[in-house]
Design an enzyme around this catalytic site. Sequence first.
Site, mmCIF file in Angstrom:
data_model
loop_
_atom_site.group_PDB
_atom_site.id
_atom_site.type_symbol
_atom_site.label_atom_id
_atom_site.label_comp_id
_atom_site.label_asym_id
_atom_site.label_seq_id
_atom_site.Cartn_x
_atom_site.Cartn_y
_atom_site.Cartn_z
ATOM 1 N N ARG A 15 -2.257 140.992 34.115
ATOM 2 C CA ARG A 15 -3.474 141.299 33.339
ATOM 3 C C ARG A 15 -4.299 142.437 33.930
ATOM 4 O O ARG A 15 -5.221 142.931 33.300
ATOM 5 C CB ARG A 15 -4.326 140.034 33.187
ATOM 6 C CG ARG A 15 -3.810 139.114 32.095
ATOM 7 C CD ARG A 15 -4.654 137.877 31.963
ATOM 8 N NE ARG A 15 -4.354 136.902 33.014
ATOM 9 C CZ ARG A 15 -5.182 135.922 33.383
ATOM 10 N NH1 ARG A 15 -6.367 135.800 32.797
ATOM 11 N NH2 ARG A 15 -4.838 135.069 34.323
ATOM 12 N N LYS A 22 -1.694 143.411 42.245
ATOM 13 C CA LYS A 22 -3.036 142.826 42.160
ATOM 14 C C LYS A 22 -3.738 142.743 43.507
ATOM 15 O O LYS A 22 -4.909 143.104 43.620
ATOM 16 C CB LYS A 22 -2.943 141.436 41.530
ATOM 17 C CG LYS A 22 -4.269 140.711 41.529
ATOM 18 C CD LYS A 22 -4.362 139.679 40.450
ATOM 19 C CE LYS A 22 -3.792 138.357 40.834
ATOM 20 N NZ LYS A 22 -4.152 137.307 39.855
ATOM 21 N N TYR A 100 -5.749 131.934 48.605
ATOM 22 C CA TYR A 100 -5.134 132.808 47.606
ATOM 23 C C TYR A 100 -5.517 134.265 47.902
ATOM 24 O O TYR A 100 -6.685 134.555 48.181
ATOM 25 C CB TYR A 100 -5.672 132.483 46.204
ATOM 26 C CG TYR A 100 -5.099 131.245 45.539
ATOM 27 C CD1 TYR A 100 -4.186 130.403 46.173
ATOM 28 C CD2 TYR A 100 -5.480 130.933 44.231
ATOM 29 C CE1 TYR A 100 -3.691 129.290 45.531
ATOM 30 C CE2 TYR A 100 -4.982 129.813 43.583
ATOM 31 C CZ TYR A 100 -4.093 128.986 44.237
ATOM 32 O OH TYR A 100 -3.599 127.882 43.596
ATOM 33 N N ASN A 167 -9.513 122.472 40.200
ATOM 34 C CA ASN A 167 -8.895 122.849 41.468
ATOM 35 C C ASN A 167 -9.097 124.350 41.693
ATOM 36 O O ASN A 167 -8.768 125.157 40.833
ATOM 37 C CB ASN A 167 -7.402 122.513 41.364
ATOM 38 C CG ASN A 167 -6.610 122.986 42.558
ATOM 39 O OD1 ASN A 167 -7.107 122.986 43.675
ATOM 40 N ND2 ASN A 167 -5.369 123.374 42.312
#
Length: 456
Positions: A15, A22, A100, A167
Site C-alpha cells: 500500500r 516499507k 514490528y 492486538n
Amino acid sequence: MPLHIIVLAAGQGTRMRSALPKVLQPLGDRPLLTHVVETAQRLDPERIHVVYGHGAEQVQSALGYLDVNWVHQAEQLGTGHAVAQAIHDVPDGARVLVLYGDVPLIRAETLENLVEAAGGDSLALLTVVLDDPTGYGRIVRDDSNRVIGIVEHKDADGDQRHIREVNTGLLCGPAGRLRDWLVRLDNDNAQGEYYLTDIVALAAEDGVRVVAGQAGSAAEVQGINDKRELAAAERVLQRRQADELMAAGLTLRDPARFDLRGTLTAGPDCVIDVNAVIEGEVALGAGVHVGPNCVLRQCRIGDGTQIHAHTVIEHARVGDRCQIGPFARLRPDTELGERAKVGNFVETKNIKVGAGSKMPHLSYVGDAELGADVNVGAGVITCNYDGAAKHKTVIGDGAFIGSDCQLVAPVEVAAGATIGAGSTITKDAPAGKLTVSRARQVTVEGWQRPRKDRKT
Ligand code: UD1
Ligand code: CA
C-alpha cells in the site's frame, strides 16, 4: 534474565506504492526500521534480531551497518513463521520481545513495562482499545476476564468483531515456551498463514498466565501501511521532538510548524519562528534567533546570531553575533567569523570570513578568504570558475569593494585597498590604494536624442 528482541520486518508494504521497501520509508528523514532498532537498543537487550525478506538487498545495503542479527525470511508465511526463523538464535532461558519494523513510534518506557509484565514465565501482550477495530486481531477473554486467545479480523465471527480491544502485535514471553508453541502452529485459517497470535490460545491451554498491558496511546502503536499513515506518524514524531526541545528551554513560535529531521541542540534562550526545517546535525549557541521559513542543514550557529526570514544554510559555521538574511544562502564550507553580516540575496560557498566583515546585498562570494572588517558592496561577484577549474579570491583586512565589481580569480585585494564601483579586477590590487578599472565618464556636448516623426 537476558532479553532478546525480534523485529519483524519482512513484509511487503504494497500500500506504500513505492519502489522503496516499507521499512526503509523515511520518518523524520530516517528509515522506519531505524527508529524501531534505536528504541530496542534503549532496552539494553542481549541481542536484536531483525527478520527481513521483502526488498532484502535494498534493506541490507541501506541498513546493513546496524548492529543486529539479520535473519532472512525468504517467503512471508506469516508472523508466527517469521518469529520461528529468529528463535533458533535465542537461548531457552531468555525472554523474547517481539516488535514490528513498521510500528516506529513505540516508546521505550511502554516496552519496559511490557517486559516487566511478562516477568519470567508469563506471556504479555500489548493491546489498545480502538473506536474502529476493523482489520486488527481481537483480544478474546473468558467469563473471568482472562485472555484466552486472539482472533484475526478475517477469522472473527460477528460477535467477536464487536470487541474493541485489539492486538498491537507487540508481545513478550519466555523463549523456551515460545519455541514450543511456534512448532505447534498451523496455517489453517482465513489467510493460510502461520499466525503468531495463535500462541496465545496455546499459552492459555498450557496454563501459562497471559497478561494484557495497554499502550499509552493509539498513536504510539500505530502501524504504518500507507503514505497517509506515514504522514500522520511524521506529525506525531515532530510534536514529540518539539515537546522535548521546549522542555529543554527552546522557544518555538509554533510547535506545529516546526520540522526536525536530524538532531538539534540549542543553548539557552534560542527562538525559532514558524516553518523551520532543521536537517542533519544542527547546533545553535545561546540566544540565537531563527526567523520564519528558514532551512538549516548540518551547521553550527554562534551565540547571539540572528538568522532572518527565508535563509538557507547548509554545511556551514556561523560565528557569534552575526546577522544573516533575510533571503541569504550559505552553501557548504562557509565559515563566518563573529559579527559578520550576510544580507539579502547573497550566496556564499567555500569562504572564510573574518570578524566584522559585511556583504549586505546581492552578491556571490565563493572560493574566497576575506579578512576582518571587509566591506563588500552590493552586486559584487567573485568570478571563481573559468569553465574548467575553480580559483581563489583573497581580500585583506579592511578592504572596501565598491558596488557591482567583478573579482576575476585568482586575484588578491590587499589589506585596506579600495576598489572603485563597477570595476572588473583581473590583477592583484595593492594595499591601501584606490584601484578602478572602469572607463572614464564623458559628457557629449550638443548631442540630440533621436525623435519619432509626428504625423500631422
Ligand atoms: C498483525 C496481527 C494482528 C494485529 C496487527 C497489528 C498476526 C497474525 N496478526 O496483523 O493481530 O492486530 O498485526 O498491526 O500476527 N511480517 C513478517 N513476515 C511475515 C509476515 C509479517 O516479517 O511473514 C511482519 C510485517 O512486515 C509487519 C508485521 O510482521 O511488520 C505484521 O505483519 P502484518 O502482515 O502487517 O500483520 P497484520 O495482518 O496487520
Ligand atoms: Ca499491519
